[in-house]
Motif scaffolding. Structure first.
Motif, PDB file in Angstrom:
ATOM      1  N   HIS A  91       0.820  -1.215   0.000  1.00  0.00           N
ATOM      2  CA  HIS A  91       0.000   0.000   0.000  1.00  0.00           C
ATOM      3  C   HIS A  91       0.852   1.262   0.000  1.00  0.00           C
ATOM      4  CE1 HIS A  91      -3.734  -2.189   0.253  1.00  0.00           C
ATOM      5  NE2 HIS A  91      -3.215  -2.938   1.212  1.00  0.00           N
ATOM      6  N   GLU A  92       1.983   1.229   0.683  1.00  0.00           N
ATOM      7  CA  GLU A  92       2.893   2.380   0.660  1.00  0.00           C
ATOM      8  C   GLU A  92       3.459   2.597  -0.748  1.00  0.00           C
ATOM      9  OE1 GLU A  92       4.790   2.441   5.163  1.00  0.00           O
ATOM     10  OE2 GLU A  92       5.643   1.061   3.686  1.00  0.00           O
ATOM     11  N   VAL A  93       3.785   1.518  -1.435  1.00  0.00           N
ATOM     12  CA  VAL A  93       4.323   1.627  -2.791  1.00  0.00           C
ATOM     13  C   VAL A  93       3.245   2.124  -3.752  1.00  0.00           C
ATOM     14  CG1 VAL A  93       5.411   0.389  -4.714  1.00  0.00           C
ATOM     15  CG2 VAL A  93       6.093  -0.103  -2.356  1.00  0.00           C
ATOM     16  N   VAL A  94       2.018   1.645  -3.618  1.00  0.00           N
ATOM     17  CA  VAL A  94       0.921   2.115  -4.473  1.00  0.00           C
ATOM     18  C   VAL A  94       0.694   3.609  -4.255  1.00  0.00           C
ATOM     19  CG1 VAL A  94      -1.558   1.940  -4.915  1.00  0.00           C
ATOM     20  CG2 VAL A  94      -0.191  -0.132  -4.684  1.00  0.00           C
ATOM     21  N   ASP A  95       0.743   4.063  -3.013  1.00  0.00           N
ATOM     22  CA  ASP A  95       0.609   5.501  -2.741  1.00  0.00           C
ATOM     23  C   ASP A  95       1.741   6.289  -3.394  1.00  0.00           C
ATOM     24  OD1 ASP A  95      -1.698   5.097  -1.296  1.00  0.00           O
ATOM     25  OD2 ASP A  95      -0.725   5.247   0.668  1.00  0.00           O
ATOM     26  N   GLU A  96       2.948   5.762  -3.349  1.00  0.00           N
ATOM     27  CA  GLU A  96       4.100   6.424  -3.967  1.00  0.00           C
ATOM     28  C   GLU A  96       3.919   6.511  -5.484  1.00  0.00           C
ATOM     29  OE1 GLU A  96       8.131   8.114  -3.543  1.00  0.00           O
ATOM     30  OE2 GLU A  96       6.427   7.839  -2.208  1.00  0.00           O
ATOM     31  N   ILE A  97       3.392   5.462  -6.094  1.00  0.00           N
ATOM     32  CA  ILE A  97       3.115   5.497  -7.532  1.00  0.00           C
ATOM     33  C   ILE A  97       2.111   6.606  -7.822  1.00  0.00           C
ATOM     34  CG2 ILE A  97       2.112   4.238  -9.495  1.00  0.00           C
ATOM     35  CD1 ILE A  97       3.074   1.627  -8.087  1.00  0.00           C
TER      36      ILE A  97
ATOM     37  N   ILE B 299      -3.868  -3.698 -11.495  1.00  0.00           N
ATOM     38  CA  ILE B 299      -4.381  -3.548 -12.864  1.00  0.00           C
ATOM     39  C   ILE B 299      -5.853  -3.142 -12.912  1.00  0.00           C
ATOM     40  CG2 ILE B 299      -2.630  -5.066 -13.836  1.00  0.00           C
ATOM     41  CD1 ILE B 299      -4.706  -7.256 -14.103  1.00  0.00           C
ATOM     42  N   THR B 300      -6.544  -3.209 -11.791  1.00  0.00           N
ATOM     43  CA  THR B 300      -7.943  -2.760 -11.758  1.00  0.00           C
ATOM     44  C   THR B 300      -8.104  -1.488 -10.931  1.00  0.00           C
ATOM     45  OG1 THR B 300      -8.426  -4.195  -9.859  1.00  0.00           O
ATOM     46  CG2 THR B 300      -8.853  -5.093 -12.072  1.00  0.00           C
ATOM     47  N   HIS B 301      -7.011  -0.875 -10.539  1.00  0.00           N
ATOM     48  CA  HIS B 301      -7.048   0.324  -9.698  1.00  0.00           C
ATOM     49  C   HIS B 301      -7.740   1.461 -10.440  1.00  0.00           C
ATOM     50  CE1 HIS B 301      -5.708   3.113  -6.623  1.00  0.00           C
ATOM     51  NE2 HIS B 301      -5.264   2.065  -5.950  1.00  0.00           N
ATOM     52  N   THR B 302      -8.557   2.221  -9.744  1.00  0.00           N
ATOM     53  CA  THR B 302      -9.323   3.278 -10.403  1.00  0.00           C
ATOM     54  C   THR B 302      -8.766   4.678 -10.173  1.00  0.00           C
ATOM     55  OG1 THR B 302     -10.812   3.391  -8.510  1.00  0.00           O
ATOM     56  CG2 THR B 302     -11.465   1.955 -10.330  1.00  0.00           C
ATOM     57  N   ASP B 303      -7.791   4.840  -9.306  1.00  0.00           N
ATOM     58  CA  ASP B 303      -7.307   6.183  -8.961  1.00  0.00           C
ATOM     59  C   ASP B 303      -6.283   6.748  -9.936  1.00  0.00           C
ATOM     60  OD1 ASP B 303      -8.943   6.127  -6.774  1.00  0.00           O
ATOM     61  OD2 ASP B 303      -7.353   5.650  -5.343  1.00  0.00           O
ATOM     62  N   SER B 304      -5.514   5.906 -10.596  1.00  0.00           N
ATOM     63  CA  SER B 304      -4.452   6.414 -11.457  1.00  0.00           C
ATOM     64  C   SER B 304      -4.140   5.411 -12.567  1.00  0.00           C
ATOM     65  CB  SER B 304      -3.182   6.660 -10.631  1.00  0.00           C
ATOM     66  OG  SER B 304      -2.068   6.864 -11.466  1.00  0.00           O
ATOM     67  N   PRO B 305      -4.062   5.894 -13.804  1.00  0.00           N
ATOM     68  CA  PRO B 305      -3.677   4.986 -14.882  1.00  0.00           C
ATOM     69  C   PRO B 305      -2.235   4.505 -14.739  1.00  0.00           C
ATOM     70  CG  PRO B 305      -3.813   7.232 -15.701  1.00  0.00           C
ATOM     71  CD  PRO B 305      -4.339   7.243 -14.295  1.00  0.00           C
ATOM     72  N   TYR B 306      -1.407   5.245 -14.015  1.00  0.00           N
ATOM     73  CA  TYR B 306      -0.011   4.835 -13.837  1.00  0.00           C
ATOM     74  C   TYR B 306       0.105   3.649 -12.881  1.00  0.00           C
ATOM     75  CZ  TYR B 306       0.806   9.116 -16.326  1.00  0.00           C
ATOM     76  OH  TYR B 306       0.789  10.086 -17.287  1.00  0.00           O
ATOM     77  N   ILE B 307      -0.788   3.568 -11.917  1.00  0.00           N
ATOM     78  CA  ILE B 307      -0.811   2.387 -11.046  1.00  0.00           C
ATOM     79  C   ILE B 307      -1.148   1.164 -11.892  1.00  0.00           C
ATOM     80  CG2 ILE B 307      -1.989   1.265  -9.105  1.00  0.00           C
ATOM     81  CD1 ILE B 307      -2.410   4.127  -7.934  1.00  0.00           C
ATOM     82  N   ARG B 308      -2.132   1.318 -12.751  1.00  0.00           N
ATOM     83  CA  ARG B 308      -2.518   0.216 -13.635  1.00  0.00           C
ATOM     84  C   ARG B 308      -1.387  -0.131 -14.598  1.00  0.00           C
ATOM     85  NH1 ARG B 308      -7.522   1.230 -16.661  1.00  0.00           N
ATOM     86  NH2 ARG B 308      -7.531  -1.017 -16.833  1.00  0.00           N
ATOM     87  N   ALA B 309      -0.740   0.886 -15.161  1.00  0.00           N
ATOM     88  CA  ALA B 309       0.353   0.650 -16.109  1.00  0.00           C
ATOM     89  C   ALA B 309       1.486  -0.124 -15.446  1.00  0.00           C
ATOM     90  CB  ALA B 309       0.865   1.974 -16.660  1.00  0.00           C
ATOM     91  N   LEU B 310       1.845   0.236 -14.220  1.00  0.00           N
ATOM     92  CA  LEU B 310       2.910  -0.493 -13.538  1.00  0.00           C
ATOM     93  C   LEU B 310       2.477  -1.918 -13.218  1.00  0.00           C
ATOM     94  CD1 LEU B 310       4.294   2.335 -13.318  1.00  0.00           C
ATOM     95  CD2 LEU B 310       5.378   1.376 -11.314  1.00  0.00           C
ATOM     96  N   GLY B 311       1.193  -2.131 -12.965  1.00  0.00           N
ATOM     97  CA  GLY B 311       0.696  -3.490 -12.775  1.00  0.00           C
ATOM     98  C   GLY B 311       0.874  -4.329 -14.027  1.00  0.00           C
ATOM     99  N   PHE B 312       0.536  -3.749 -15.185  1.00  0.00           N
ATOM    100  CA  PHE B 312       0.711  -4.481 -16.441  1.00  0.00           C
ATOM    101  C   PHE B 312       2.187  -4.688 -16.760  1.00  0.00           C
ATOM    102  CE2 PHE B 312      -3.677  -2.949 -17.259  1.00  0.00           C
ATOM    103  CZ  PHE B 312      -4.252  -4.185 -17.450  1.00  0.00           C
ATOM    104  N   MET B 313       3.019  -3.714 -16.443  1.00  0.00           N
ATOM    105  CA  MET B 313       4.460  -3.884 -16.655  1.00  0.00           C
ATOM    106  C   MET B 313       5.005  -4.979 -15.740  1.00  0.00           C
ATOM    107  SD  MET B 313       5.463   0.122 -17.120  1.00  0.00           S
ATOM    108  CE  MET B 313       7.216  -0.108 -16.931  1.00  0.00           C
ATOM    109  N   TYR B 314       4.513  -5.031 -14.510  1.00  0.00           N
ATOM    110  CA  TYR B 314       4.941  -6.085 -13.580  1.00  0.00           C
ATOM    111  C   TYR B 314       4.622  -7.462 -14.171  1.00  0.00           C
ATOM    112  CZ  TYR B 314       5.543  -8.753  -9.275  1.00  0.00           C
ATOM    113  OH  TYR B 314       5.964  -9.671  -8.343  1.00  0.00           O
ATOM    114  N   ILE B 315       3.407  -7.595 -14.701  1.00  0.00           N
ATOM    115  CA  ILE B 315       3.010  -8.857 -15.336  1.00  0.00           C
ATOM    116  C   ILE B 315       3.928  -9.165 -16.509  1.00  0.00           C
ATOM    117  CG2 ILE B 315       1.199  -9.988 -16.690  1.00  0.00           C
ATOM    118  CD1 ILE B 315      -0.814  -8.338 -14.939  1.00  0.00           C
TER     119      ILE B 315
END
Length: 190
Positions: A83-89, A149-165
């Motif tokens: 959660h701390e990392v998601v907030d930082e993103i 990848i389903t986060h609604t607050d920021s497209p960058y959170i989602r983008a990093l999720g897809f990059m992680y995959i």
């Protein structure tokens, strides 16, 4: 690895027979045709890592710059939870390129060093890639990756999720991860 013993599953059949019986029952009940086979690495909440378990399959120059980055070594070292990392993103990521804008000297270079795609010349590694590697050090679960990848607050959170995959999952599993998101129209800048 999941324990599929009959005592734990409540089923007296061996796992392979139980799966076959379930598929047959679905077809008999009008389950809509062929059942989708289980994909390797997609059972349970634990995500297996594909490829190099130390480098996350990153380009060596990018990884070297991440590991020597003051941002990664000092600020991200303090972050201990998902959660701390998601907030930082959410607060820090403004693009998902590997290098900070304007930090690579590419004038007069051609070929892979021409600034078109490759990483022939380094620069300052981006916040996004530092955070991507930080997520890797946390060894995310399936539920956490789905949360990204389903986060609604920021497209960058989602983008990093897809990059992680993309960097950590077997190539044969990528379509199953990405398929339902192919028509996504959310906009963000690279």
């Amino acid at each position: 690895m999941a324990n599929n013993s009959p005592a734990l599953t409540g089923n007296s059949q061996p796992p392979h027979q139980a799966a076959a019986a379930a598929a047959q029952q679905q077809q008999q009940c009008g389950g809509g045709g062929a059942t989708k086979p289980a994909v390797s690495g997609k059972q349970g909440n634990v995500l297996p890592l594909w490829g190099n378990e130390k480098t996350m399959n990153l380009n060596p120059m990018i990884l070297t710059n991440i590991l020597s980055s003051p941002y990664f070594k000092v600020q991200l070292y303090e972050l201990k939870t998902y959660h701390e990392v998601v907030d930082e993103i959410y607060f820090k990521v403004t693009h998902v390129e590997p290098w900070e804008k304007g930090s690579r000297k590419t004038a007069g270079q051609t070929g892979m060093c021409g600034g078109v795609r490759g990483v022939g010349t380094g620069g300052i590694v981006s916040t996004a890639f530092c955070l991507l590697y930080k997520l890797f050090t946390l060894k995310l679960t399936r539920k956490q990756v789905m949360g990204l990848i389903t986060h609604t607050d920021s497209p960058y959170i989602r983008a990093l999720g897809f990059m992680y995959i993309r960097y950590t999952q077997p190539p044969t599993d990528l379509w199953d991860w990405f398929e339902s998101f192919l028509d996504d129209e959310e906009f963000f800048t690279l």
